[in-house]
Design an enzyme around this catalytic site. Sequence first.
Site, short mmCIF file in Angstrom:
data_model
loop_
_atom_site.label_atom_id
_atom_site.label_comp_id
_atom_site.label_asym_id
_atom_site.label_seq_id
_atom_site.Cartn_x
_atom_site.Cartn_y
_atom_site.Cartn_z
N SER A 137 1.06 -0.58 0.25
CA SER A 137 -0.13 0.01 0.15
C SER A 137 1.27 1.41 0.07
O SER A 137 1.97 1.09 0.55
CB SER A 137 -0.58 0.05 1.24
OG SER A 137 -1.78 1.60 1.64
N TYR A 150 -1.05 -1.34 10.78
CA TYR A 150 -1.86 -1.33 9.52
C TYR A 150 -0.19 -0.58 8.37
O TYR A 150 -0.11 -0.80 7.49
CB TYR A 150 -2.65 -0.82 8.62
CG TYR A 150 -2.86 -0.78 7.35
CD1 TYR A 150 -3.08 -2.04 6.95
CD2 TYR A 150 -3.29 0.59 6.75
CE1 TYR A 150 -3.08 -2.34 5.45
CE2 TYR A 150 -3.33 0.04 5.34
CZ TYR A 150 -3.21 -0.88 4.61
OH TYR A 150 -3.64 -1.75 3.54
N1 LIG Z 1 -8.96 -0.77 -0.59
C1 LIG Z 1 -7.93 0.64 -0.26
O1 LIG Z 1 -8.03 1.73 -0.35
C2 LIG Z 1 -6.24 -0.41 -0.03
C3 LIG Z 1 -5.43 0.63 -0.16
C4 LIG Z 1 -4.10 0.19 -0.31
C5 LIG Z 1 -3.66 -1.61 -0.07
N2 LIG Z 1 -5.14 -2.24 -0.28
C6 LIG Z 1 -4.47 -2.93 -0.23
O2 LIG Z 1 -5.26 -4.45 -1.00
C7 LIG Z 1 -5.58 -5.35 -0.40
C8 LIG Z 1 -6.72 -6.05 -0.85
O3 LIG Z 1 -7.85 -4.79 -0.16
P1 LIG Z 1 -9.19 -4.55 -0.98
O4 LIG Z 1 -9.24 -2.97 -0.79
O5 LIG Z 1 -9.77 -5.76 -1.95
O6 LIG Z 1 -9.94 -5.04 0.65
P2 LIG Z 1 -11.98 -5.66 0.64
O7 LIG Z 1 -12.28 -5.05 -0.06
O8 LIG Z 1 -11.36 -5.41 2.03
O9 LIG Z 1 -11.02 -7.28 0.75
C9 LIG Z 1 -10.17 -7.86 1.15
C10 LIG Z 1 -10.23 -9.28 0.34
O10 LIG Z 1 -9.57 -10.53 1.79
C11 LIG Z 1 -9.64 -11.34 2.09
N3 LIG Z 1 -9.87 -11.06 3.14
C12 LIG Z 1 -9.81 -10.86 4.20
N4 LIG Z 1 -8.98 -11.20 5.40
C13 LIG Z 1 -9.13 -12.69 5.44
C14 LIG Z 1 -8.50 -13.35 6.12
N5 LIG Z 1 -7.88 -13.21 7.29
N6 LIG Z 1 -8.03 -14.43 5.04
C15 LIG Z 1 -8.23 -14.85 4.03
N7 LIG Z 1 -8.88 -13.70 2.89
C16 LIG Z 1 -9.04 -12.93 4.01
C17 LIG Z 1 -11.21 -11.35 2.07
O11 LIG Z 1 -12.20 -11.81 1.95
P3 LIG Z 1 -13.39 -12.79 2.74
O12 LIG Z 1 -13.44 -11.42 3.89
O13 LIG Z 1 -13.91 -13.66 2.58
O14 LIG Z 1 -12.11 -13.41 4.28
C18 LIG Z 1 -11.42 -9.95 0.83
O15 LIG Z 1 -11.71 -11.22 -0.71
C19 LIG Z 1 -4.87 -5.47 1.17
O16 LIG Z 1 -3.73 -6.35 1.75
C20 LIG Z 1 -5.38 -4.67 1.81
O17 LIG Z 1 -4.19 -3.59 2.67
C21 LIG Z 1 -6.30 -2.00 0.25
#
Ligand SMILES: NC(=O)c1ccc[n+]([C@@H]2O[C@H](COP(=O)([O-])OP(=O)(O)OC[C@H]3O[C@@H](n4cnc5c(N)ncnc54)[C@H](OP(=O)(O)O)[C@@H]3O)[C@@H](O)[C@H]2O)c1
Length: 258
Positions: A137, A150
């Site tokens: 991130s 985080y």
């Molecule tokens: N969105 C942002 O603003 C942002 C910015 C920078 C970086 N990121 C990074 O991008 C990545 C994806 O995030 P996202 O934005 O797509 O978030 P999201 O919409 O919350 O999706 C997260 C995914 O991870 C899965 N997950 C969460 N906890 C888990 C666990 N304990 N075991 C297995 N799977 C798990 C969730 O599925 P389930 O709930 O079904 O397990 C979901 O499929 C993350 O690493 C996040 O830190 C996000």
Amino acid sequence: MSTVLITGASGGIGYELAKLFARDHHNLVLVARSGDKLAQVAAELRAQNVTVRTIVLDLASPPAPKFLFDQMQTEGITIDVLINNAGFGAFGEFAQMSNEEIFGQIQLNITALTELTRLFLPPMLASHSGRIMNVASTAGFQPGPLMAVYYATKAYVISLSEALANEVRKSGVTVTCFCPGATHTGFAKRAGNDKSRLFQQLGAMNVEKVALDGYRAVMEGHTLAISGAHNWLVAQSTRFAPRKVVTAISRWITEPTR
Ligand SMILES: NC(=O)c1ccc[n+]([C@@H]2O[C@H](COP(=O)([O-])OP(=O)(O)OC[C@H]3O[C@@H](n4cnc5c(N)ncnc54)[C@H](OP(=O)(O)O)[C@@H]3O)[C@@H](O)[C@H]2O)c1
């Protein structure tokens, strides 16, 4: 046809990445905790004539990464591309945060990612091919008051990934660190920072665009990719400004608008 394992593929960036890999005829192994959502995603992507194996698993549970690796061995599935995408954040002051939130983030964002990389990298090195993408991130480029753990986990992911990319540079395997900035997914709601200035006033990127940037970065074997020109600029600026100022600004954007 190559096989791509994506953690956190039931929604958000992981789901969009899965769609892109399916479009380009890669078989998929999709991992997340929500079995119903994974089943829906799998049904949708199988229409692209790729095989989709779903594994319902909580990767924050310590035995999970090894279980996943062993499952792939047992089923004779070779992973050509590993996408360590699953991660979560938690908003709040460190001293008030529950142990579950603190150590859950470390377990998922750091430990599971590291263990999966440790398990899947050696077979890739042995076959002189493979790709790993770790989703960090832009949070990883500076300290993050109110989301201290985080931000720190993502700094670890950037550091580990860049170092590994260097270690394997002559092996035929690539390690990519992908850094999205704020993106419209379920992330902010789970983190509790959806009311922050970052999400409310500065604006978040479209998830499809972000996933496409990540897809290109891993397929082209870039070591570090930041999604969005504005995010790239912010990440560069933190290198020259005094760290106290950077930290204060970081807090300001994380605070709620009201
Ligand atoms: N969105 C942002 O603003 C942002 C910015 C920078 C970086 N990121 C990074 O991008 C990545 C994806 O995030 P996202 O934005 O797509 O978030 P999201 O919409 O919350 O999706 C997260 C995914 O991870 C899965 N997950 C969460 N906890 C888990 C666990 N304990 N075991 C297995 N799977 C798990 C969730 O599925 P389930 O709930 O079904 O397990 C979901 O499929 C993350 O690493 C996040 O830190 C996000």
